[in-house]
Write a protein that holds these residues in place. Structure first.
Motif, PDB file in Angstrom:
ATOM      1  N   THR A  72       0.909  -1.158  -0.090  1.00  0.00           N
ATOM      2  CA  THR A  72       0.133   0.189   0.189  1.00  0.00           C
ATOM      3  C   THR A  72       0.748   1.243   0.169  1.00  0.00           C
ATOM      4  O   THR A  72       0.594   2.399  -0.500  1.00  0.00           O
ATOM      5  CB  THR A  72      -0.888   0.024   1.352  1.00  0.00           C
ATOM      6  N   GLN A  75       1.419   2.396  -3.402  1.00  0.00           N
ATOM      7  CA  GLN A  75       0.282   2.699  -4.045  1.00  0.00           C
ATOM      8  C   GLN A  75      -0.226   4.107  -3.664  1.00  0.00           C
ATOM      9  O   GLN A  75      -0.658   4.709  -4.523  1.00  0.00           O
ATOM     10  CB  GLN A  75      -0.737   1.670  -3.681  1.00  0.00           C
ATOM     11  N   VAL A  76       0.127   4.382  -2.550  1.00  0.00           N
ATOM     12  CA  VAL A  76      -0.347   5.946  -2.227  1.00  0.00           C
ATOM     13  C   VAL A  76       0.480   6.753  -3.033  1.00  0.00           C
ATOM     14  O   VAL A  76       0.035   7.651  -3.574  1.00  0.00           O
ATOM     15  CB  VAL A  76      -0.063   6.045  -0.613  1.00  0.00           C
TER      16      VAL A  76
ATOM     17  N   MET B  43      -9.224   1.896   8.671  1.00  0.00           N
ATOM     18  CA  MET B  43      -9.121   2.584  10.139  1.00  0.00           C
ATOM     19  C   MET B  43      -9.507   3.705   9.983  1.00  0.00           C
ATOM     20  O   MET B  43      -9.157   4.736   9.235  1.00  0.00           O
ATOM     21  CB  MET B  43      -7.845   2.189  10.553  1.00  0.00           C
ATOM     22  N   GLU B  46      -8.095   7.318   8.708  1.00  0.00           N
ATOM     23  CA  GLU B  46      -7.106   6.879   7.493  1.00  0.00           C
ATOM     24  C   GLU B  46      -7.718   7.569   6.137  1.00  0.00           C
ATOM     25  O   GLU B  46      -6.567   8.217   5.439  1.00  0.00           O
ATOM     26  CB  GLU B  46      -6.793   5.271   7.202  1.00  0.00           C
ATOM     27  N   ARG B  49      -7.058  11.213   6.307  1.00  0.00           N
ATOM     28  CA  ARG B  49      -5.373  11.251   6.076  1.00  0.00           C
ATOM     29  C   ARG B  49      -4.973  11.545   4.681  1.00  0.00           C
ATOM     30  O   ARG B  49      -4.399  12.172   4.153  1.00  0.00           O
ATOM     31  CB  ARG B  49      -4.672  10.314   7.056  1.00  0.00           C
ATOM     32  N   LEU B  50      -5.522  10.307   4.049  1.00  0.00           N
ATOM     33  CA  LEU B  50      -5.115  10.212   2.503  1.00  0.00           C
ATOM     34  C   LEU B  50      -5.735  11.348   1.783  1.00  0.00           C
ATOM     35  O   LEU B  50      -5.013  11.808   0.891  1.00  0.00           O
ATOM     36  CB  LEU B  50      -5.617   8.819   2.101  1.00  0.00           C
ATOM     37  N   THR B  72      -6.074   1.993  -0.597  1.00  0.00           N
ATOM     38  CA  THR B  72      -4.935   1.468   0.361  1.00  0.00           C
ATOM     39  C   THR B  72      -5.503   1.533   1.644  1.00  0.00           C
ATOM     40  O   THR B  72      -5.105   0.625   2.292  1.00  0.00           O
ATOM     41  CB  THR B  72      -3.705   2.336   0.277  1.00  0.00           C
TER      42      THR B  72
END
Lengths: 405, 405
Positions: A72, A75-76, B43, B46, B49-50, B72
């Motif tokens: 991951t 991937q981010v 989670m 998350e 955050r992304l 992800t």
């Protein structure tokens, strides 16, 4: 107009600002008329963050699920870099390893690339897009996610460059190329414009800080021109290619060194066939990697057998040797953790005598005693007392005039 | 021995400790002899955050690359939960959406599931493994990663349950079931043991806090028994199924309400065909969702046209209506942001008269004025002044004896 594969490591994509800088650099190459495929690592710190979570839930996290987890990270990065490129008006498409079918064996956490399907990438390049591929990852024949192990993103980049028959594979890192030796030890160290794959491989101990050796082997095998250069400064970096007649051959390209080694000697072992295997078999069985191995001529039907290991493995290796010493009725085991290895490397060495004597004289002039010597086609390595490492490297750098191009 | 699909949302897997608790719960079901497929969300925190990273690099991050990025989140969770299960001695295998070929259309960020390949999952279940699947994600026919939009993990769970013909799809959340109304408003509110799909759909405004409406539609379509229950407390939760003859039918199952609405009225519009479309067309064109629409009989060749929108869209809708008002030569536009909608919901309503009169009497007894009324087969909704919301809900809860099972 060339096809260039560029790889940016974790530090180069460690923040959104740095990702933006990478996007700018990529666009620069596009504006110069080149097709660009970009391979990226996870943002620095991300892999450790993920492993930290895994360690909280499992005593020894490894295998299939760790690959699902760690993949991951890249991937981010591919998504963020693609968004950054799009924001700057540059069409981009990202792919995970499995999406471009970077087919590997099923050795989770250390898989090897077997094949790449370049169809999607070629189609995107034809459509004038930048293609962004996640490094370090692939999938096995059943579609399970795999990762390539340490330095895997370099390997991904080289494998893609080979599959696409790219004109150059550029590895962006935080140093601006390969140097004649470590500039922290020898301030006069000079960046090499070119170096051969073989020299790069022999400079492993220096080169590993720059480039994973596995990717150099891969590039050598498929004859992919590799260029190491800095993400943060301008400059042409160092081009690593196969040896060509047209290349000006320096006698010596660089001085490599390694201070992580330790040596062990088992003295007075019976000088008979099979004894080396009896000594190294139990060492290898403990997964201890052996670097140099020296056995000189014997006396009185016995001989001395010496080898070097990573300093972390010294004590384990000592314990094994003590046992072997008894079994073989050898005289005694001695060891030294305070050693360093210095190597002079150069393809020019093949056709020129006198390199060894220049090397040994230069060390002798500084009163540095040599305790082991080992040679290959394009490298001479010596083991010396650790305290003489810097002095020895500087003396050799000067003796071979490496500060001059 | 049943086949159960369980879904755990972001809060339920928000920390490694909670992931460990989920693993324990899964193992409990396994030990009871059931086959278990687990669907997990990212989670908690998350996804934001992304998205935060994406927002730093792009003015309007959306489309293909955002799906690559966000997917992800669940991938991390499936790996961590599988590691937690393995650590506890329970064999587990994780799959991303694309890995079990959760095939969707290519509407990035809000894709719809078209098909699922259950072959790998069935094989793993036969091998006595727990299967952990990433919610919220899939891939289109070309292998591009897609995400399902808000509440997508619920939909993944229901779709998997349908594909596997599971005996039950359990949605674990932070509430322990569906209540007759919001217990924060009516302390006597009672957890419902059962409710029909239709009632659950009509309770949307209540239910959305518990379960995404889209997944209820999906479960209804494929007749998958859905159970809502708490990750944090024991209890049977609420089972949502199709209406069965054997189910004891209460007249009314619950009181739903919504305080996020605003109403707009355009007065004195010409009472002629096509006028409703002229009003709602420009509203829809701005992607404003309209909830209730009321048009009563007209007078003097004109009529009044009223509708409700989300309160966030109130000002935009007002501006559009002012323009339409001029175009249609209507009298004036009025609006009210301080309204609330209260609905009584129940499949029993179909066969029983008098529900409406009980409802209106109960509100009248509290001097609550009703400004709009709208009805469906199993729901009656009224719009009242916002300040009467709690009072109205309590009055209705009592009037229909919902505190008693």
């Amino acid at each position: 107009m060339a096809l260039i594969v560029q790889k940016y490591g974790g530090t180069s994509v460690g923040t959104v600002d740095r990702i933006r800088e990478v996007a700018k650099k990529v666009i620069q190459y596009r504006n110069d008329g080149h097709d660009v495929v970009v391979v990226v690592s996870a943002m620095s710190g991300e892999t450790n963050r993920l492993l930290g979570l895994a360690n909280e839930l499992h005593d020894h996290p490894r295998g299939r699920e760790v690959d699902v987890l760690l993949s991951t990270g890249e991937q981010v990065t591919i998504a963020l870099l693609s968004l950054a490129l799009e924001q700057m008006g540059m069409p981009a498409t990202s792919y995970t390893g499995p999406q471009v079918r970077i087919l590997t064996d099923n050795a989770h956490n250390k898989a090897r690339i077997m094949q790449i399907d370049d169809e999607k990438i070629r189609a995107d390049l034809s459509a004038a897009k930048v293609v962004v591929v996640a490094g370090f990852q692939g999938c096995d024949e059943l579609g399970n996610i795999t990762t390539l192990g340490r330095g895997g993103s370099d390997t991904t980049a080289v494998a893609l460059a080979a599959a696409l028959k790219a004109d150059e594979c550029q590895i962006y890192t935080d140093v601006d190329g390969v140097y004649t030796t470590d500039p922290r030890v020898v301030p006069e160290a000079r960046r090499l414009d070119r170096i051969t794959f073989e020299e790069m491989l022999e400079m492993a101990s220096l080169g590993a800080k720059v480039l994973q050796i596995r990717s150099v082997e891969f590039a050598s095998k498929y004859n992919v021109p590799l260029r190491v250069l800095s993400s943060f400064t301008e400059g042409g970096g160092t081009l690593i290619t196969s040896e060509e007649a047209s290349m000006e051959q320096a006698l010596i390209s660089g001085i490599a060194f390694n201070r992580d080694e330790a040596k062990l000697t088992i003295e007075g072992v019976p000088d008979q066939p099979g004894v080396a295997a009896k000594i190294l078999g139990p060492i290898a069985a403990q997964n201890i990697e052996v670097d140099m191995i020296i056995q000189n001529i014997g006396h009185d039907s016995t001989t001395d057998f010496t080898f070097t290991v990573h300093r972390n493995d010294f004590q384990t290796a000592m314990n094994i040797l003590q046992k072997i010493c008894q079994e073989l009725s050898a005289r005694q085991v001695t060891g030294d953790e305070k050693i360093a290895k210095i190597s002079v490397v150069g393809v020019g060495m093949r056709s020129h005598a006198g390199i060894a004597s220049t090397m040994f004289s230069a060390l002798a002039a500084e009163n540095i005693n040599i305790s082991m010597i080992s040679t290959s086609e394009i490298k001479i390595s010596v083991v010396v007392d650790e305290k003489y490492l810097e002095l020895g490297v500087r003396a050799l750098h000067k003796a071979f005039n490496l500060e001059q191009a």
